[in-house]
Design a protein around this motif. Sequence first.
Motif, PDB file in Angstrom:
ATOM      1  N   LEU A  79      67.304  99.906 -29.175  1.00 15.30           N
ATOM      2  CA  LEU A  79      67.240  99.812 -27.967  1.00 15.30           C
ATOM      3  C   LEU A  79      68.824  99.516 -27.528  1.00 15.30           C
ATOM      4  O   LEU A  79      68.963 100.087 -26.215  1.00 15.30           O
ATOM      5  N   ASN A  80      69.806  99.723 -28.471  1.00 12.67           N
ATOM      6  CA  ASN A  80      71.302 100.137 -28.069  1.00 12.67           C
ATOM      7  C   ASN A  80      71.383 101.252 -26.801  1.00 12.67           C
ATOM      8  O   ASN A  80      72.072 101.144 -26.990  1.00 12.67           O
ATOM      9  N   VAL A  81      70.596 102.213 -27.653  1.00 15.24           N
ATOM     10  CA  VAL A  81      70.608 103.696 -27.365  1.00 15.24           C
ATOM     11  C   VAL A  81      70.715 103.445 -25.690  1.00 15.24           C
ATOM     12  O   VAL A  81      68.645 103.952 -25.867  1.00 15.24           O
ATOM     13  N   GLU A  82      70.909 103.559 -25.074  1.00 20.07           N
ATOM     14  CA  GLU A  82      70.220 103.685 -23.581  1.00 20.07           C
ATOM     15  C   GLU A  82      69.818 104.809 -23.036  1.00 20.07           C
ATOM     16  O   GLU A  82      70.691 105.604 -22.157  1.00 20.07           O
ATOM     17  N   ILE A  83      68.374 104.538 -21.998  1.00 20.45           N
ATOM     18  CA  ILE A  83      68.129 106.210 -21.793  1.00 20.45           C
ATOM     19  C   ILE A  83      69.111 106.404 -20.620  1.00 20.45           C
ATOM     20  O   ILE A  83      69.210 104.381 -19.969  1.00 20.45           O
ATOM     21  N   PRO A  84      69.663 107.114 -20.256  1.00 17.40           N
ATOM     22  CA  PRO A  84      70.851 107.515 -19.188  1.00 17.40           C
ATOM     23  C   PRO A  84      70.071 107.592 -18.315  1.00 17.40           C
ATOM     24  O   PRO A  84      68.966 107.932 -18.765  1.00 17.40           O
ATOM     25  N   SER A  85      69.937 106.806 -17.012  1.00 18.03           N
ATOM     26  CA  SER A  85      70.339 106.844 -15.704  1.00 18.03           C
ATOM     27  C   SER A  85      70.975 107.715 -14.684  1.00 18.03           C
ATOM     28  O   SER A  85      71.741 107.577 -14.008  1.00 18.03           O
ATOM     29  N   VAL A  86      70.852 109.208 -14.713  1.00 20.09           N
ATOM     30  CA  VAL A  86      71.931 110.254 -14.089  1.00 20.09           C
ATOM     31  C   VAL A  86      71.156 111.847 -13.772  1.00 20.09           C
ATOM     32  O   VAL A  86      69.332 111.442 -13.770  1.00 20.09           O
ATOM     33  N   GLY A  93      69.297 114.895 -12.573  1.00 22.05           N
ATOM     34  CA  GLY A  93      68.764 115.639 -14.160  1.00 22.05           C
ATOM     35  C   GLY A  93      69.649 116.296 -14.965  1.00 22.05           C
ATOM     36  O   GLY A  93      70.028 117.115 -15.981  1.00 22.05           O
ATOM     37  N   ASP A  94      70.507 117.131 -13.613  1.00 16.65           N
ATOM     38  CA  ASP A  94      71.575 118.597 -14.516  1.00 16.65           C
ATOM     39  C   ASP A  94      72.988 117.395 -15.118  1.00 16.65           C
ATOM     40  O   ASP A  94      73.718 118.724 -15.615  1.00 16.65           O
ATOM     41  N   LEU A 154      71.916 115.794 -17.148  1.00 10.15           N
ATOM     42  CA  LEU A 154      70.884 114.978 -18.191  1.00 10.15           C
ATOM     43  C   LEU A 154      72.035 115.194 -19.749  1.00 10.15           C
ATOM     44  O   LEU A 154      72.909 114.436 -20.281  1.00 10.15           O
ATOM     45  N   ALA A 155      72.485 116.478 -19.943  1.00 10.29           N
ATOM     46  CA  ALA A 155      72.736 116.698 -20.972  1.00 10.29           C
ATOM     47  C   ALA A 155      74.261 116.057 -21.191  1.00 10.29           C
ATOM     48  O   ALA A 155      75.152 116.015 -22.315  1.00 10.29           O
ATOM     49  N   LEU A 205      73.246 112.335 -22.205  1.00  9.47           N
ATOM     50  CA  LEU A 205      73.154 112.639 -23.430  1.00  9.47           C
ATOM     51  C   LEU A 205      74.442 112.667 -24.592  1.00  9.47           C
ATOM     52  O   LEU A 205      74.706 111.561 -25.870  1.00  9.47           O
ATOM     53  N   LEU A 216      76.135 109.381 -25.729  1.00 16.25           N
ATOM     54  CA  LEU A 216      75.731 108.729 -26.318  1.00 16.25           C
ATOM     55  C   LEU A 216      75.439 108.958 -28.126  1.00 16.25           C
ATOM     56  O   LEU A 216      75.493 108.013 -28.381  1.00 16.25           O
TER      57      LEU A 216
END
Lengths: 192, 192, 192, 192
Positions: free
Chosen positions: A28-35, A37-38, A40-41, A44, A47
């Motif tokens: 749960l500490n590795v949060e899903i990014p909210s950005v 789409g382009d 995202l890389a 990530l 992280l």
Amino acid sequence: MESERRELERVNAFSDGVFAIAITLLVLNVEIPSVPGDELASALRALWSDLIAYMIGFAVIGLFWFGHHRLFSRLVRSDGRLVLVDMVLLGLIGVMPFTTGVLGRYDEPIAVALYAANVGIATLVDGCLHLVARADGLEAEGAEHDPHALVLTVVRAGIFFASIPLAYLVSPDVAQYWWLLLIGIVFIRRWG
Amino acid sequence: MESERRELERVNAFSDGVFAIAITLLVLNVEIPSVPGDELASALRALWSDLIAYMIGFAVIGLFWFGHHRLFSRLVRSDGRLVLVDMVLLGLIGVMPFTTGVLGRYDEPIAVALYAANVGIATLVDGCLHLVARADGLEAEGAEHDPHALVLTVVRAGIFFASIPLAYLVSPDVAQYWWLLLIGIVFIRRWG
Amino acid sequence: MESERRELERVNAFSDGVFAIAITLLVLNVEIPSVPGDELASALRALWSDLIAYMIGFAVIGLFWFGHHRLFSRLVRSDGRLVLVDMVLLGLIGVMPFTTGVLGRYDEPIAVALYAANVGIATLVDGCLHLVARADGLEAEGAEHDPHALVLTVVRAGIFFASIPLAYLVSPDVAQYWWLLLIGIVFIRRWG
Amino acid sequence: MESERRELERVNAFSDGVFAIAITLLVLNVEIPSVPGDELASALRALWSDLIAYMIGFAVIGLFWFGHHRLFSRLVRSDGRLVLVDMVLLGLIGVMPFTTGVLGRYDEPIAVALYAANVGIATLVDGCLHLVARADGLEAEGAEHDPHALVLTVVRAGIFFASIPLAYLVSPDVAQYWWLLLIGIVFIRRWG
């Protein structure tokens, strides 16, 4: 005997549960990014340090679980003192998702110090658990003891406590490399 | 024997715990919308891809658990190597709530690639677990081996790795349909 | 008998699971700060009251688990009434991560009152569980009863309910120190 | 037989784990308020509908667990079909923390419809699980069957599906009171 056996099994099951949940909550500490789409890389890639912390945290909780599992497979019963020390250990394991998360998010000496203190104290409490098991005669007769177990516990705790000044005086990263010494110890004991 | 048996049971229990927690944490990726009441219907429709990812993630972790459960029901003891490889597998399962969540939120090639790499590598480590069990003689005598198990592991990992270029060259959606090939494999093995 | 035994084991396993998960979810209330690196030290100090609440919450759930584990190790079978009361108890344990979190974040009488009511009611339901076990004859023959168990349950619940006016009339902090009386009780019973 | 027994135990343990985790994750829907201290009381009162949803969700998952536990205590082995249907059921249980959360946060027909559909479908899958157990001869010889079990499953599913038009045509609240019919059924069966 039968009732003692069942009490031991439940302490076992409860401890296994806490270990398994704490180790799985690390993600749960590795949060899903909210950005967009382009992006995202690159989001990530940012992280990466969270993922390193996930791996460290997983290995550390895994090692605690493995030692716990080894100890408990030698026991024939539990008593109140064992449960009390076990609860303190579980409380220190249970807080690791938090301290591991701080370690992953911050590249600061205090983040390393917090995690190292958490692991170091948990290691000492783990040592107490072994002492209580022996002192209260909870182990099966003829159980093999590791004569170096106590020394190694102190060395493991020492490695973590020693990394605290290292983080402040040298750098947080060096302090984390220093923890790799633990892997050396695991191999010296010919784990398995 | 008795103590070996108990060690094995605890590795079992711990692994089951991590599988069960990871599979249940998947739901946390489906976030409850925060919108005015009259926009709830459309906000829920927008969660469709999160729900698809939930189903994919549930099926994948479920399949890993099922294979693990089959393997462990043939074992009579564990050893250090098995536990080590098992921990690596659990670490890769434990991170799936994150990679599944990224898959659900983004319609980007890299989201598919991340998930496919996670599952592909976990499949290979799962294969190693079977090899270790056999090499170290941990299985019950007369345990039935699936002669195609290794080939199928490689095929399964291959399906996931092959979806990575597919996601970049064709589209992320096509790459996900490609995973349905796995269901074909499950049926070919006449699962059950 | 065999089937009754298995039913009991599953009630056991399910209850242990809920206790273990609730106790481990407590850590989610200690949020990882999001501040610039040089403010991390002070941000961590501000989490002190969350950590105190974590310790209180861990000790309280741990004590409930311990009592539950003691009771269930004396049982030979379960029945519908036991499961029903157990589910109510688990529902009250399961909400503790929330009430413990409120306790940690707010220094208000109502935060103390909410937590105290949660624990006090859970204690009374726990007492009912013991009564049901005895009334329905679910305990092993010759199981040792603690003759003071019921009195102590009422005293424990009383300590928590009494802290509610204390929080409003004196202060929330004093009400929390008052809970330390519980430790006295644990020692008087020569826990273990 | 011994190996079959162990396979069954693991399906049991895994299912119990998912039930226990899903039921405990429900609490995460009751969010700790972030308000000034003197507004805490009113902020907590605003959580009332979240708490109602917590209670509904806990009772519903608890009832599913209880039925599952009853069924599995009659089984002597599992097979692939049982595991497959069980996984589908667990997937529907695992998503309940989400649908329960939507039910608690929104007073809209669609929130009720979503939850009712989730529970209704899960009830039908649960019925399939009983059918598979019987059809594949997985139950212990002489196991007592509840002759009304299937009828009751259909009635239970029907109660939930019927609440969907009720929520749209009358009101979401009435639809939820309608669910209380279930309690009547539980009592008619003289649960326990």
